[in-house]
Design a protein around this motif. Structure first.
Motif, PDB file in Angstrom:
ATOM      1  N   SER A  21       0.823  -1.212   0.000  1.00  0.00           N
ATOM      2  CA  SER A  21       0.000   0.000   0.000  1.00  0.00           C
ATOM      3  C   SER A  21       0.855   1.258   0.000  1.00  0.00           C
ATOM      4  O   SER A  21       2.017   1.235   0.382  1.00  0.00           O
ATOM      5  N   ARG A  22       0.217   2.373  -0.401  1.00  0.00           N
ATOM      6  CA  ARG A  22       0.922   3.657  -0.457  1.00  0.00           C
ATOM      7  C   ARG A  22       1.450   4.050   0.913  1.00  0.00           C
ATOM      8  O   ARG A  22       2.517   4.645   1.032  1.00  0.00           O
ATOM      9  N   SER A  23       0.725   3.671   1.963  1.00  0.00           N
ATOM     10  CA  SER A  23       1.134   4.076   3.308  1.00  0.00           C
ATOM     11  C   SER A  23       2.394   3.370   3.771  1.00  0.00           C
ATOM     12  O   SER A  23       2.991   3.745   4.768  1.00  0.00           O
ATOM     13  N   ALA A  24       2.795   2.330   3.062  1.00  0.00           N
ATOM     14  CA  ALA A  24       3.975   1.592   3.501  1.00  0.00           C
ATOM     15  C   ALA A  24       5.235   2.433   3.388  1.00  0.00           C
ATOM     16  O   ALA A  24       6.221   2.190   4.067  1.00  0.00           O
ATOM     17  N   ALA A  30      12.648  14.054  -1.191  1.00  0.00           N
ATOM     18  CA  ALA A  30      12.948  15.136  -2.123  1.00  0.00           C
ATOM     19  C   ALA A  30      11.687  15.819  -2.624  1.00  0.00           C
ATOM     20  O   ALA A  30      11.763  16.872  -3.237  1.00  0.00           O
ATOM     21  N   PHE A  31      10.531  15.227  -2.364  1.00  0.00           N
ATOM     22  CA  PHE A  31       9.287  15.787  -2.874  1.00  0.00           C
ATOM     23  C   PHE A  31       8.654  16.760  -1.896  1.00  0.00           C
ATOM     24  O   PHE A  31       8.569  16.496  -0.700  1.00  0.00           O
ATOM     25  N   ALA A  32       8.203  17.892  -2.419  1.00  0.00           N
ATOM     26  CA  ALA A  32       7.455  18.869  -1.636  1.00  0.00           C
ATOM     27  C   ALA A  32       5.990  18.453  -1.602  1.00  0.00           C
ATOM     28  O   ALA A  32       5.546  17.643  -2.412  1.00  0.00           O
ATOM     29  N   PRO A  33       5.203  18.991  -0.672  1.00  0.00           N
ATOM     30  CA  PRO A  33       3.788  18.620  -0.561  1.00  0.00           C
ATOM     31  C   PRO A  33       2.983  18.824  -1.838  1.00  0.00           C
ATOM     32  O   PRO A  33       2.003  18.127  -2.072  1.00  0.00           O
ATOM     33  N   ASN A  34       3.388  19.780  -2.677  1.00  0.00           N
ATOM     34  CA  ASN A  34       2.631  20.041  -3.906  1.00  0.00           C
ATOM     35  C   ASN A  34       3.039  19.122  -5.057  1.00  0.00           C
ATOM     36  O   ASN A  34       2.572  19.288  -6.183  1.00  0.00           O
ATOM     37  N   GLY A  35       3.910  18.152  -4.770  1.00  0.00           N
ATOM     38  CA  GLY A  35       4.305  17.206  -5.796  1.00  0.00           C
ATOM     39  C   GLY A  35       5.507  17.611  -6.609  1.00  0.00           C
ATOM     40  O   GLY A  35       5.923  16.888  -7.521  1.00  0.00           O
ATOM     41  N   SER A  36       6.086  18.758  -6.318  1.00  0.00           N
ATOM     42  CA  SER A  36       7.309  19.166  -7.008  1.00  0.00           C
ATOM     43  C   SER A  36       8.519  18.524  -6.310  1.00  0.00           C
ATOM     44  O   SER A  36       8.405  18.011  -5.196  1.00  0.00           O
ATOM     45  N   ILE A  37       9.656  18.541  -6.982  1.00  0.00           N
ATOM     46  CA  ILE A  37      10.866  17.977  -6.400  1.00  0.00           C
ATOM     47  C   ILE A  37      11.673  19.111  -5.782  1.00  0.00           C
ATOM     48  O   ILE A  37      12.221  19.959  -6.492  1.00  0.00           O
ATOM     49  N   SER A  38      11.735  19.129  -4.451  1.00  0.00           N
ATOM     50  CA  SER A  38      12.407  20.220  -3.762  1.00  0.00           C
ATOM     51  C   SER A  38      13.927  20.089  -3.805  1.00  0.00           C
ATOM     52  O   SER A  38      14.644  21.080  -3.764  1.00  0.00           O
ATOM     53  N   LYS A  39      14.398  18.847  -3.889  1.00  0.00           N
ATOM     54  CA  LYS A  39      15.842  18.613  -3.959  1.00  0.00           C
ATOM     55  C   LYS A  39      16.122  17.578  -5.039  1.00  0.00           C
ATOM     56  O   LYS A  39      15.568  16.496  -5.021  1.00  0.00           O
ATOM     57  N   LYS A 212       7.715  -4.469  -7.736  1.00  0.00           N
ATOM     58  CA  LYS A 212       8.192  -5.807  -7.366  1.00  0.00           C
ATOM     59  C   LYS A 212       9.113  -5.770  -6.163  1.00  0.00           C
ATOM     60  O   LYS A 212       9.103  -6.690  -5.325  1.00  0.00           O
ATOM     61  N   TYR A 213       9.920  -4.714  -6.069  1.00  0.00           N
ATOM     62  CA  TYR A 213      10.881  -4.607  -4.968  1.00  0.00           C
ATOM     63  C   TYR A 213      10.724  -3.272  -4.237  1.00  0.00           C
ATOM     64  O   TYR A 213      11.624  -2.430  -4.250  1.00  0.00           O
ATOM     65  N   PRO A 214       9.589  -3.066  -3.585  1.00  0.00           N
ATOM     66  CA  PRO A 214       9.393  -1.800  -2.866  1.00  0.00           C
ATOM     67  C   PRO A 214      10.431  -1.617  -1.778  1.00  0.00           C
ATOM     68  O   PRO A 214      10.772  -2.558  -1.059  1.00  0.00           O
ATOM     69  N   GLY A 215      10.952  -0.415  -1.695  1.00  0.00           N
ATOM     70  CA  GLY A 215      11.934  -0.115  -0.665  1.00  0.00           C
ATOM     71  C   GLY A 215      13.366  -0.455  -1.015  1.00  0.00           C
ATOM     72  O   GLY A 215      14.280  -0.099  -0.266  1.00  0.00           O
ATOM     73  N   LEU A 251       8.160   8.583 -11.682  1.00  0.00           N
ATOM     74  CA  LEU A 251       8.600   9.148 -10.406  1.00  0.00           C
ATOM     75  C   LEU A 251       7.467   9.206  -9.396  1.00  0.00           C
ATOM     76  O   LEU A 251       7.698   9.076  -8.189  1.00  0.00           O
ATOM     77  N   LYS A 252       6.235   9.386  -9.875  1.00  0.00           N
ATOM     78  CA  LYS A 252       5.097   9.345  -8.962  1.00  0.00           C
ATOM     79  C   LYS A 252       4.986   7.963  -8.330  1.00  0.00           C
ATOM     80  O   LYS A 252       4.801   7.828  -7.111  1.00  0.00           O
ATOM     81  N   ALA A 253       5.140   6.943  -9.132  1.00  0.00           N
ATOM     82  CA  ALA A 253       5.113   5.584  -8.607  1.00  0.00           C
ATOM     83  C   ALA A 253       6.288   5.343  -7.664  1.00  0.00           C
ATOM     84  O   ALA A 253       6.135   4.772  -6.577  1.00  0.00           O
ATOM     85  N   GLY A 254       7.466   5.805  -8.068  1.00  0.00           N
ATOM     86  CA  GLY A 254       8.651   5.607  -7.249  1.00  0.00           C
ATOM     87  C   GLY A 254       8.576   6.281  -5.899  1.00  0.00           C
ATOM     88  O   GLY A 254       9.097   5.763  -4.900  1.00  0.00           O
ATOM     89  N   SER A 255       7.908   7.427  -5.859  1.00  0.00           N
ATOM     90  CA  SER A 255       7.813   8.166  -4.604  1.00  0.00           C
ATOM     91  C   SER A 255       7.016   7.405  -3.558  1.00  0.00           C
ATOM     92  O   SER A 255       7.138   7.665  -2.365  1.00  0.00           O
ATOM     93  N   THR A 256       6.193   6.452  -3.986  1.00  0.00           N
ATOM     94  CA  THR A 256       5.415   5.636  -3.050  1.00  0.00           C
ATOM     95  C   THR A 256       6.079   4.299  -2.768  1.00  0.00           C
ATOM     96  O   THR A 256       5.583   3.514  -1.956  1.00  0.00           O
ATOM     97  N   LYS A 257       7.190   4.024  -3.453  1.00  0.00           N
ATOM     98  CA  LYS A 257       7.862   2.732  -3.313  1.00  0.00           C
ATOM     99  C   LYS A 257       9.279   2.848  -2.760  1.00  0.00           C
ATOM    100  O   LYS A 257      10.069   1.916  -2.871  1.00  0.00           O
ATOM    101  N   GLY A 258       9.602   4.000  -2.177  1.00  0.00           N
ATOM    102  CA  GLY A 258      10.874   4.104  -1.482  1.00  0.00           C
ATOM    103  C   GLY A 258      11.924   4.994  -2.098  1.00  0.00           C
ATOM    104  O   GLY A 258      12.972   5.203  -1.489  1.00  0.00           O
ATOM    105  N   LEU A 259      11.694   5.525  -3.301  1.00  0.00           N
ATOM    106  CA  LEU A 259      12.694   6.415  -3.898  1.00  0.00           C
ATOM    107  C   LEU A 259      12.891   7.651  -3.027  1.00  0.00           C
ATOM    108  O   LEU A 259      11.929   8.275  -2.579  1.00  0.00           O
ATOM    109  N   GLN A 260      14.141   8.016  -2.797  1.00  0.00           N
ATOM    110  CA  GLN A 260      14.459   9.177  -1.979  1.00  0.00           C
ATOM    111  C   GLN A 260      15.342  10.193  -2.692  1.00  0.00           C
ATOM    112  O   GLN A 260      15.317  11.373  -2.372  1.00  0.00           O
ATOM    113  N   TYR A 261      16.153   9.721  -3.648  1.00  0.00           N
ATOM    114  CA  TYR A 261      17.111  10.610  -4.309  1.00  0.00           C
ATOM    115  C   TYR A 261      16.910  10.553  -5.814  1.00  0.00           C
ATOM    116  O   TYR A 261      16.904   9.483  -6.421  1.00  0.00           O
ATOM    117  N   TYR A 262      16.770  11.760  -6.403  1.00  0.00           N
ATOM    118  CA  TYR A 262      16.489  11.897  -7.820  1.00  0.00           C
ATOM    119  C   TYR A 262      17.688  12.584  -8.476  1.00  0.00           C
ATOM    120  O   TYR A 262      17.873  13.796  -8.349  1.00  0.00           O
TER     121      TYR A 262
END
Length: 290
Positions: A21-24, A30-39, A212-215, A251-262
């Motif tokens: 789930s998304r909550s996992a 790196a993402f700001a609340p508005n969905g932009s990439i802050s870093k 397939k490999y979240p996180g 990147l939207k999908a990745g942001s829910t599966k553990g991506l932290q650095y872009y």
């Protein structure tokens, strides 16, 4: 001028020897609340020739373009470009840049590199390539090596990761090499850097692998592919937004599966101007929204 193929061949000596789930997951940091990439960052390989002429001046330009993070590589002047680790960090701090990670030769002085990286608060040491292993056993040996590197990194307060190329998404004897490495490594110490360009170039689906490999994929290379490029053409990098890869979706999908650095990267094999491309890529990332 550095030759990437020779560099990868040198660092790839290992290959010859060796749905939630998304909550996992929280949104990537790196993402700001508005969905932009802050870093967002840049892999310095993208501007290697300019760096070889003027390290500090080039880094200053990159900071001015809007990059906040840097991923390095190990060239003729080492990871820290002729400076000590602390000297390099000091200059990066002055520019407002965070030295997040670096690609390096994992078969030479790795413990020293881990100690130096940990001392200045870096997050990752990354294997850039295996040099194109030929058998599934080669990839199993790679996984063992990655686990050893992960243990060394852990002792020094950072983590280890592997950056993929297309070959790990091509089946060998009915098995996918990327699966072998991901299933054979310790998730507590070994992460993966998804080079989205190479996944797409290999004909694979980045989102399917993120699911397939979240996180496990904590970093990614944001690198576009020329529209209409022949599927067999490997060297088809393009300025972000001008190519065919759907980064908004990935990147939207990745942001829910553990991506932290872009991390932006661009492969420039022709006579184009790397700094202009780096500036254009930064402009794309600053306007990007999921």
């Amino acid at each position: 001028m550095y030759n990437r193929r020779n560099f990868l061949k040198a660092t790839g000596a290992l290959g010859a020897g060796i749905l939630i789930s998304r909550s996992a997951f929280s949104m990537g940091n790196a993402f700001a609340p508005n969905g932009s990439i802050s870093k967002f960052g840049l892999q310095l390989w993208s501007v290697r020739d300019d760096l070889s002429k003027d390290v500090k001046g080039t880094l200053k330009l990159l900071s001015g373009y809007g990059y906040k993070q840097i991923e390095g590589f190990e060239g003729k002047q080492g990871i820290f470009w002729g400076m000590t680790n602390k000297e390099f960090k000091k200059y990066m701090d002055e520019l407002g840049l965070a030295f997040i990670s670096t690609h390096c030769d994992i078969n030479k002085d790795f413990e020293t590199k881990a100690a130096q990286a940990g001392e200045i608060g870096m997050k990752y040491l990354i294997c850039p390539s295996l040099g194109g292993p030929k058998t599934i056993d080669d990839f199993k040996r790679a996984a063992d090596k990655f686990n050893a590197c992960g243990d060394i990194c852990k002792k020094n307060g950072l983590r280890f990761a592997y950056h993929n190329h297309g070959y790990s998404f091509t089946e060998i004897d009915g098995k996918m090499p990327q699966d072998i490495m991901m299933e054979g490594t310790n998730k507590d110490t070994v992460d993966f850097e998804m080079d989205i360009y190479w996944v797409v170039t290999a004909g694979a689906d980045p989102i399917a692998w993120l699911n397939k490999y979240p996180g496990r994929f904590k970093l990614c290379h944001v690198k576009d592919r020329k529209k209409g490029a022949d599927p067999k053409e490997h060297d088809a990098s393009a300025d972000l937004g001008s190519g065919s890869i759907d980064f908004k979706k990935i990147l939207k999908a990745g942001s829910t599966k553990g991506l932290q650095y872009y991390i932006v990267e661009q492969e420039l094999w022709d006579n184009s101007t790397p700094l202009k491309s780096a500036e254009a890529d930064a402009a794309y990332m600053k306007k990007f929204k999921m």
